[in-house]
Structure formats: C-alpha cells, structure tokens
Enzyme design. Sequence first.
Site, PDB file in Angstrom:
ATOM      1  CG  PHE A 144      -1.925   1.092   1.182  1.00 38.02           C
ATOM      2  CD1 PHE A 144      -3.049   0.986   0.381  1.00 38.02           C
ATOM      3  CD2 PHE A 144      -1.730   2.266   1.890  1.00 38.02           C
ATOM      4  CE1 PHE A 144      -3.973   2.022   0.297  1.00 38.02           C
ATOM      5  CE2 PHE A 144      -2.643   3.304   1.817  1.00 38.02           C
ATOM      6  CZ  PHE A 144      -3.771   3.181   1.013  1.00 38.02           C
ATOM      7  CE1 TYR A 165      -9.378   3.674   6.651  1.00 37.69           C
ATOM      8  CE2 TYR A 165      -8.312   4.900   8.422  1.00 37.69           C
ATOM      9  CZ  TYR A 165      -8.279   4.363   7.148  1.00 37.69           C
ATOM     10  OH  TYR A 165      -7.158   4.512   6.388  1.00 37.69           O
ATOM     11  CE  LYS A 166      -7.847   0.062   5.290  1.00 39.02           C
ATOM     12  NZ  LYS A 166      -8.212   0.913   4.168  1.00 39.02           N
TER      13      LYS A 166
HETATM   14  C1  LIG Z   1      -2.762  -1.509   3.971  1.00 44.73           C
HETATM   15  C2  LIG Z   1      -3.013  -0.088   4.394  1.00 44.73           C
HETATM   16  N1  LIG Z   1      -2.137   0.513   5.226  1.00 44.73           N
HETATM   17  C3  LIG Z   1      -2.324   1.784   5.620  1.00 44.73           C
HETATM   18  C4  LIG Z   1      -3.397   2.531   5.179  1.00 44.73           C
HETATM   19  C5  LIG Z   1      -3.533   3.973   5.565  1.00 44.73           C
HETATM   20  O1  LIG Z   1      -3.972   4.134   6.834  1.00 44.73           O
HETATM   21  P1  LIG Z   1      -4.063   5.592   7.498  1.00 44.73           P
HETATM   22  O2  LIG Z   1      -4.929   6.413   6.609  1.00 44.73           O
HETATM   23  O3  LIG Z   1      -4.716   5.288   8.815  1.00 44.73           O
HETATM   24  O4  LIG Z   1      -2.719   6.142   7.640  1.00 44.73           O
HETATM   25  C6  LIG Z   1      -4.345   1.943   4.342  1.00 44.73           C
HETATM   26  C7  LIG Z   1      -5.515   2.719   3.899  1.00 44.73           C
HETATM   27  O5  LIG Z   1      -6.341   2.290   3.134  1.00 44.73           O
HETATM   28  C8  LIG Z   1      -4.139   0.605   3.926  1.00 44.73           C
HETATM   29  O6  LIG Z   1      -4.997   0.008   3.095  1.00 44.73           O
END
Ligand SMILES: Cc1ncc(COP(=O)(O)O)c(C=O)c1O
Length: 411
Positions: A126, A223-224
């Site tokens: 990601f 939040y997911k």
């Molecule tokens: C695998 C993964 N890591 C990190 C994040 C980002 O998280 P944050 O917005 O809480 O930094 C996401 C967001 O979709 C994600 O899918």
Amino acid sequence: MITLSHCQELDARDPLAHLRARFAQPSEDTIYLDGNSVGAMPADAPQRVQELMTRGWRDARRRGWSYFDWMEKPWLLGEALSHLLGARPQDVIFSDNTSVNLFKLLAYACKLQPQRPVIVTERYNFPTDVYIAEGLAHFLGGKLQLRLIDHPDELPSALGPDVGVVYLSHVDYRSSYRWPMRQTSALVHEHGALAFWDLSHAAGAIEVALEADGADFAVGCGYKYLCGGPGAPAWLYVKPEHQEKDWPVIAGWMGHQDVFAFAPTYEPLAGVRRHLNGSPSILANQAMSAAADLWKLIKPEDLGAKHRSLSELLVQLLQERCAVLGVKVTSPLDYSQRGGHLTFSHPGAGSVTEALLAHGVVSSFRKPDSIRFGLSPMALSHVDVWTAVDRLVHVMESGVWQEPRFAKVSV
Ligand SMILES: Cc1ncc(COP(=O)(O)O)c(C=O)c1O
C-alpha cells in the site's frame, strides 16, 4: 446452482447473525461492500458521541479526564480488540493513524538492529507503507536502505545478513493475496530479521494470530473492518519481548511513566503504552467504543468461519453466474491465500462499479479493470452477497453499465 434459499439457510446457521441488528441501516437501500474502506456504523455510536459532547465537553470539560475513561480508552480499546488479533490484552493500543504508527514502529524496529540497515518490503505494498519506509530512509540520510520485491517468491533471495526488518501487508489491498504469516515470520527470523505486519485488510475480517504466528510488530486501520468510523484511530502491537528495549520514537507526555507529574525529563511508560504520545482523540475513541463492545462479543473462530463462508459463497456465485459475462476472479482461489476482500476483473470495471452504485451496491474500483467487494463478517449476511451478485448480473446482462451516464468513473 446456488439459490437464494441456500443463502438464507447459511444465514440461519450464522453465529454472528445477531450482530447485524447492532449496526445502523443506511437511509438508502444499499448493500455496502466497501467495508475495506469505511466499515459499518454501530447503531449506538451517534448516541455515545452525543453523550460525550454534552456530559463530557459541555458539562465536565477539564473534569472529564477524571470523570470518564478518556485517558484509558487507548488501551481499553486495545484490550477489546486483542483476542481478534491473537494477542495478549496488554500488548495492543489505539493511537494516531496507521501511517503514524507505521513510522513509529518501523523506526523503533530498525533501531533494534542497527548493524542490519535494510528494510525489505513490496514495491506495490500500500502506498503509505512504502512512503513511510522511504521517508524514514530519507530522514536518516542514507543510513537505511529499502530493498523492494515484486513478488512474494522473491522474499527468500532478498533476505541476508544486512536485513533488519521485513515489512509487509498481511493482505494486499488490490489482489487480496494473504501472506502466510507463520511461515513468513519464521523465514524472516531464520535470517535474523524482524517481522513487521500491516493488518489493515485483515483485522476484523479474518482470523489472525499475531503472537502464535511470530509477528514482532503489527499495525492496522480502525476505520475499515473494525467499524470505528471515518478517520478512526489505528491500532499497534508490539511483541512483549521488544516492548521495553528502547524509548519510543515519539517520546510524548502521554507515553511518560507519570503523565501528571509534569517531570522535567522523559521516562517511558512500561510496555506498549510508551508508544502513546499526545492527547488521545477522545471523540473518535468514543465513536469506536461502540464497535469495541461488538468485538468483545465475537469469538475469533466464528469471525474466521463467517468470513470464509461469505468469501467462498461470493467466489462460487461469481463463477456460476458472472463468468459468462466476462468476470474473472483475480484474487487467489485458495481461501487460505485470501484476505478481507475479493477482487475480480471485468473489461468495463469502472463503469460497472458506477452502475452497481446506481443499483444499490457500493463497491470499489481499482484501475485498470478490478472491482473489490469487501466482506465484513460482522455487518453482512449471505443474502446480502447473493443480492449484490444478482444486481451485478443485471447490470452486466442488461448492458446498462455501457450507458453514457456511467462513463465517468469516480475512485
Ligand atoms: C494496507 C493499508 N495501510 C495503511 C493505510 C492507511 O492508513 P491511514 O490512513 O490510517 O494512515 C491503508 C488505507 O487504506 C491501507 O490500506
């Protein structure tokens, strides 16, 4: 052929069925399959936040720190989640967002073995995960390097005596490929490195066992699938033996041994709580407490079994009813290699996603031709999956997705 009544029977046997009533129904007739972006809202979340606004903010104000559990929430929430992560209650806290937690723990992990200055990760991890690692290397001015792999098969050859941390997403945000955590952590350890996992697309969806599977560090979004609300704080986990090896990377007052002593110098709190830094997000934590009370009702094995059942059902329905319409499941077909969502391709994926939205199914599109259905075992039923596929069949069979109104694709 899978029938609607078969799905109804699966729902009748679902040990998590009672949880669905604990979520608010959206105001429109929607099947929400994007819980891998923002999970469903527990029905009592608004009332809890409202109460905090009035009893906490309007009335108690500063006294709220002692009247309510504002200070304790970061670890109370962690305790509530821990069994779904396969961790001890005292090893998980909620704070900041995933990106900040990635930075805090990645820098901490790298510092544990300074003679091993290489982080191995996936090029197509990601984006924030890669950026955080790049940013850390940049910040350290060349003292740390990234080694990027393009495929899981490349991991063994990327490991060497210079690798300090292997830093992976347990589940890929596009394909849903799930790394085998136990075997991978063991391989990483054999080579003297530490195993760092991002569980954003796993926690709250599939069964995980951080401690048994050898994770040294882990983080994930709130939040997911955890349904903590938009922008909810994220969680972090540190294996017990690493917790007190060093100071946290951000030595803030909330991670001090005695916060209200206002001591002139820093002394870290015991355990994982030293990674707290500033004031907790009290409103956001309050919203998330509604979800936390639901996590407590779930046995990890029931969560895993329900998710598997939804995921296998979706694969079967897509293969039976949609393959002839140009759909191809691109996530691994072996369930043990899949995470929270299922990804499939269609040449018109963007427009199909838009048309689905107009037909009451919220999903997500990933360029160039992928559609993701996120499967929340807490909030979805088998009949929801059946209905969503039925609407997908209609959208494709009727050709409605080719109408000009669905040509503009939002991401
Ligand atoms: C695998 C993964 N890591 C990190 C994040 C980002 O998280 P944050 O917005 O809480 O930094 C996401 C967001 O979709 C994600 O899918």
